[in-house]
Design a protein around this motif. Structure first.
Motif, short mmCIF file in Angstrom:
data_model
loop_
_atom_site.label_atom_id
_atom_site.label_comp_id
_atom_site.label_asym_id
_atom_site.label_seq_id
_atom_site.Cartn_x
_atom_site.Cartn_y
_atom_site.Cartn_z
N ILE A 132 34.97 47.79 39.51
CA ILE A 132 34.72 46.36 39.62
C ILE A 132 35.12 45.81 40.98
O ILE A 132 34.61 44.77 41.41
CB ILE A 132 35.44 45.59 38.48
CG1 ILE A 132 34.94 44.14 38.40
CG2 ILE A 132 36.95 45.63 38.68
CD1 ILE A 132 33.50 44.00 38.05
N ASN A 133 36.02 46.47 41.71
CA ASN A 133 36.42 45.99 43.03
C ASN A 133 35.63 46.61 44.17
O ASN A 133 35.97 46.45 45.34
CB ASN A 133 37.92 46.26 43.25
CG ASN A 133 38.80 45.32 42.45
OD1 ASN A 133 39.72 45.75 41.77
ND2 ASN A 133 38.53 44.02 42.51
N ASN A 134 34.55 47.31 43.83
CA ASN A 134 33.68 47.92 44.83
C ASN A 134 32.40 47.10 44.96
O ASN A 134 31.49 47.23 44.14
CB ASN A 134 33.35 49.36 44.43
CG ASN A 134 32.61 50.11 45.53
OD1 ASN A 134 31.81 49.53 46.26
ND2 ASN A 134 32.87 51.40 45.64
N PRO A 135 32.30 46.25 45.99
CA PRO A 135 31.14 45.37 46.13
C PRO A 135 29.80 46.12 46.18
O PRO A 135 28.82 45.66 45.58
CB PRO A 135 31.40 44.63 47.45
CG PRO A 135 32.89 44.64 47.57
CD PRO A 135 33.32 45.97 47.02
N MET A 138 28.88 47.19 42.62
CA MET A 138 28.59 46.05 41.75
C MET A 138 27.30 45.35 42.13
O MET A 138 26.53 44.94 41.27
CB MET A 138 29.77 45.07 41.77
CG MET A 138 31.06 45.63 41.17
SD MET A 138 30.82 46.36 39.53
CE MET A 138 30.12 44.96 38.64
N LEU A 139 27.05 45.20 43.42
CA LEU A 139 25.82 44.52 43.85
C LEU A 139 24.59 45.35 43.51
O LEU A 139 23.54 44.81 43.19
CB LEU A 139 25.88 44.23 45.35
CG LEU A 139 26.91 43.18 45.76
CD1 LEU A 139 26.89 42.96 47.27
CD2 LEU A 139 26.66 41.86 45.05
N GLU A 140 24.72 46.65 43.56
CA GLU A 140 23.61 47.52 43.16
C GLU A 140 23.33 47.36 41.67
O GLU A 140 22.18 47.33 41.23
CB GLU A 140 23.93 48.98 43.49
CG GLU A 140 22.77 49.93 43.28
CD GLU A 140 21.56 49.59 44.16
OE1 GLU A 140 20.42 49.88 43.74
OE2 GLU A 140 21.76 49.02 45.26
N LYS A 160 38.97 34.66 46.41
CA LYS A 160 37.88 35.51 45.92
C LYS A 160 36.70 35.52 46.90
O LYS A 160 36.52 34.61 47.70
CB LYS A 160 37.41 35.04 44.54
CG LYS A 160 37.06 33.55 44.48
CD LYS A 160 36.77 33.14 43.05
CE LYS A 160 36.57 31.63 42.95
NZ LYS A 160 37.84 30.90 43.07
N ASP A 161 35.92 36.60 46.81
CA ASP A 161 34.67 36.72 47.55
C ASP A 161 33.53 36.61 46.55
O ASP A 161 33.53 37.28 45.51
CB ASP A 161 34.59 38.07 48.28
CG ASP A 161 35.64 38.21 49.36
OD1 ASP A 161 36.04 37.17 49.93
OD2 ASP A 161 36.08 39.35 49.63
N ILE A 162 32.55 35.76 46.88
CA ILE A 162 31.44 35.52 45.96
C ILE A 162 30.14 35.99 46.62
O ILE A 162 29.85 35.62 47.76
CB ILE A 162 31.33 34.02 45.61
CG1 ILE A 162 32.65 33.53 44.99
CG2 ILE A 162 30.16 33.77 44.66
CD1 ILE A 162 32.73 32.02 44.87
N ILE A 188 31.60 38.32 41.62
CA ILE A 188 32.81 37.72 42.17
C ILE A 188 33.90 38.78 42.23
O ILE A 188 34.26 39.37 41.21
CB ILE A 188 33.30 36.52 41.33
CG1 ILE A 188 32.18 35.49 41.16
CG2 ILE A 188 34.52 35.88 41.97
CD1 ILE A 188 32.55 34.34 40.25
N ASN A 189 34.42 39.01 43.43
CA ASN A 189 35.47 40.00 43.64
C ASN A 189 36.78 39.29 43.94
O ASN A 189 36.83 38.34 44.72
CB ASN A 189 35.09 40.91 44.81
CG ASN A 189 36.16 41.94 45.12
OD1 ASN A 189 36.84 42.43 44.21
ND2 ASN A 189 36.32 42.27 46.39
N SER A 190 37.84 39.75 43.29
CA SER A 190 39.16 39.16 43.51
C SER A 190 40.06 40.17 44.19
O SER A 190 40.64 41.03 43.53
CB SER A 190 39.79 38.73 42.17
OG SER A 190 41.11 38.29 42.37
N PRO A 191 40.20 40.10 45.53
CA PRO A 191 41.08 41.03 46.24
C PRO A 191 42.52 40.94 45.79
O PRO A 191 43.27 41.91 45.86
CB PRO A 191 40.93 40.59 47.71
CG PRO A 191 39.61 39.89 47.77
CD PRO A 191 39.51 39.19 46.44
#
Length: 241
Positions: A132-135, A138-140, A160-162, A188-191
């Motif tokens: 879940i923390n791998n953009p 997740m985007l794929e 967070k990064d959206i 949505i990624n929460s570092p």
């Protein structure tokens, strides 16, 4: 004699004051208990007369009866993973929602009859999973789920990064005037909160072909961006019983 009368008068005041104090204390205790109750524990007659609280399943997720913004209240996931603003006219969709130890899907529908505009939304929360923390991963996944091959706009906001994109869909074999929808989706990624993240989808459409309807792509996009920016990850985890 005067001393006796004065003594009786003072005693009467003391007793009356004591009774008043006890009554006030009881009222304060009652008010505190009322404030401490969660919406799901309250009588529906005492709740806001809107679908978010009058629907039995939906109010289980509502934090309080305090209106955070005009027309929006605060929702908390059952895994206590995040909080978000929830439309007052929206209702929980049990058929598209689910929950287990590390994943929770909250789906809801909102219909503005006056504007003939329907919103179908879905929030997928994941915790305790490394992917879940791998953009890129997740985007794929989001691309595949939405049949989308384009890029995502990245919004850096607070903790967070959206990543967000949109797509216009046409309903097959539908000759109605409003035979299309706008879908806004992303990740949505929460570092700051490791192994936790959210995949979201907001679809807008006009359900009644006999009524006028306006779907402004840019306005809807701004509305979704504001909504996802206000999603807050919580540090505490664990399912609510």
């Amino acid at each position: 004699m005067k001393k006796i009368i004065l003594l009786c008068f003072c005693l009467l005041l003391t007793l009356t004051g004591g009774c008043s104090m006890n009554t006030n204390e009881k009222n304060n205790t009652k008010d505190n208990k009322t404030e401490a109750l969660k919406p799901k524990e309250m009588d529906p007659k005492d709740l806001p007369q809107v679908p978010a609280f009058q629907d039995e399943k939906t109010r289980e997720y509502m934090v309080s009866t305090k209106e955070e913004e005009p027309g929006y209240y605060l929702l908390e996931s059952r895994l206590k993973g995040f909080r978000m603003l929830f439309p007052e006219d929206a209702k929980y969709s049990k058929y598209l929602s689910s929950r287990d130890e590390n994943e929770e899907i909250i789906a809801f529908d909102s219909y503005d009859k006056t504007k003939n505009k329907m919103l179908n939304a879905q929030i997928e929360y994941y915790q305790g999973t490394s992917f879940i923390n791998n953009p890129e991963t997740m985007l794929e996944q989001v691309r595949n789920e939405n049949g989308y091959n384009g890029n995502f706009e990245k919004l850096e906001h607070a903790d967070k990064d959206i990543y967000i994109a949109h797509k216009k869909n046409h309903f097959q074999n539908d000759k109605n005037k409003y035979n299309f929808s706008y879908r806004y989706f992303g990740y949505i990624n929460s570092p700051e909160k490791k192994q936790a993240g959210i995949v979201f989808s907001f679809m807008f459409r006009c359900p009644n072909n006999r009524k006028s309807c306006t779907l402004d792509k840019d306005h809807l996009g701004d509305q979704v961006k504001k909504h996802v920016k206000l999603i807050t990850f919580l540090q505490q985890t664990g399912e609510i019983k």
